[in-house]
Enzyme design. Structure first.
Site, PDB file in Angstrom:
ATOM      1  N   ARG A 127       0.836  -1.217   0.000  1.00 45.03           N
ATOM      2  CA  ARG A 127       0.000   0.000   0.000  1.00 45.03           C
ATOM      3  C   ARG A 127       0.869   1.266   0.000  1.00 45.03           C
ATOM      4  O   ARG A 127       1.854   1.380   0.716  1.00 45.03           O
ATOM      5  CB  ARG A 127      -0.906   0.012   1.225  1.00 45.03           C
ATOM      6  N   ARG A 160       2.189   4.129   4.914  1.00 45.12           N
ATOM      7  CA  ARG A 160       1.533   4.437   6.185  1.00 45.12           C
ATOM      8  C   ARG A 160       2.411   3.962   7.331  1.00 45.12           C
ATOM      9  O   ARG A 160       3.010   2.891   7.254  1.00 45.12           O
ATOM     10  CB  ARG A 160       0.159   3.749   6.231  1.00 45.12           C
ATOM     11  N   ARG A 171      -0.605  -5.778  14.294  1.00 47.04           N
ATOM     12  CA  ARG A 171      -2.012  -5.468  13.955  1.00 47.04           C
ATOM     13  C   ARG A 171      -2.794  -6.752  13.699  1.00 47.04           C
ATOM     14  O   ARG A 171      -3.948  -6.873  14.111  1.00 47.04           O
ATOM     15  CB  ARG A 171      -2.070  -4.572  12.715  1.00 47.04           C
TER      16      ARG A 171
END
Ligand code: AP5
Length: 216
Positions: A127, A160, A171
């Site tokens: 990403r 990010r 996560r």
């Protein structure tokens, strides 16, 4: 009143699908992750301890998130409905939301985006985001036209903060330990969970499956 909850692990496509749904249905996109990141950018309402928790890949406290969501759902643009992305993520949050919805006579529809583990890793490590306009890319699945530059404004794309390998692992652990059990609660106590296989199809096809499920 449409209360739609997009549920799934990090990288399952909640944000991508929420954008498509909100554009089409004209409902606000309520993303707790985005609200927290915006709070950090603005330096308002979110303190350094919350930022540190997010950057480590752990969950922010229920009290902070519940208060933020309640305030957001109380705004006029959410009166006809909303699309929740990333909330609820703990049993306490799920019960809190259930109480809020029941108090207003609203029944939610939960869409569970199921994605294989290896695909999740590829999506999160690939990403990239434009720091100026927020457009999201993926080096594997949706690359920009020019390497590492935003198609819309030419800005250099960023990774990010929590998309680094060690943080991704944390996560996913938080998801398995604290969030996945919420699915069982939603299935048994709330009774409206729609399963959508979101592993291999492009976002537009996943979106069509969600729309079909909502129409049924
Ligand atoms: P949050 O921002 O909610 O992050 P997340 O749940 O980890 O989800 P992501 O944004 O990583 O993934 P996504 O499912 O939205 O997928 P996306 O569409 O972006 O939360 C961040 C942090 O905030 C948490 O770790 C926690 O600290 C805190 N937080 C937030 N909510 C909280 C809560 N309720 N309680 C406590 N703490 C909370 O897609 C990912 C990538 O895949 C993109 O590159 C995209 O282009 C690509 N992609 C998407 N769909 C497809 C597809 N079908 N095919 C190919 N590529 C695809």
């Amino acid at each position: 009143m449409k209360a739609i909850v997009l549920f799934g692990s990090p990288g399952s496509g909640k944000g991508t699908q929420a954008k498509l749904l909100t554009e089409c249905l004209g409902l606000p996109h309520v993303s707790t992750g985005e609200m927290l990141r915006e709070g950090i950018r603005q330096g308002a309402g979110v303190d350094a301890a919350v930022a540190a928790i997010m950057h480590a890949g752990s969950l922010v406290s229920d009290q902070v998130v519940e208060a933020m969501v309640e305030e957001r759902l109380g705004r006029p643009d959410a009166a006809k409905g909303f699309v929740l992305d990333g909330y609820p993520r703990t049993l306490a949050q799920a019960r809190h939301l259930a109480g809020w919805l029941e108090g207003r006579g609203i029944r939610e529809v939960v869409i569970h985006l199921a994605v294989d583990y290896n695909i999740i890793i590829a999506r999160l490590t690939g990403r990239r985001e434009c720091p100026r306009c927020g457009t999201s890319y993926n080096v594997a699945f949706h690359p920009p036209k020019v390497d590492e530059l935003c198609d819309l404004d030419g800005e250099k794309l960023a990774i990010r903060e929590d998309d680094r390998e060690a943080v991704i692992r944390q996560r996913l652990d938080a998801y398995e330990g604290q969030t996945r059990p919420v699915l069982e609660y939603l299935r048994t106590a709330r009774g409206r969970v729609v399963e959508v296989d979101a592993s291999n199809d492009p976002p537009e096809s996943v979106y069509r499956k969600i729309r079909q499920a909502l129409e049924n």
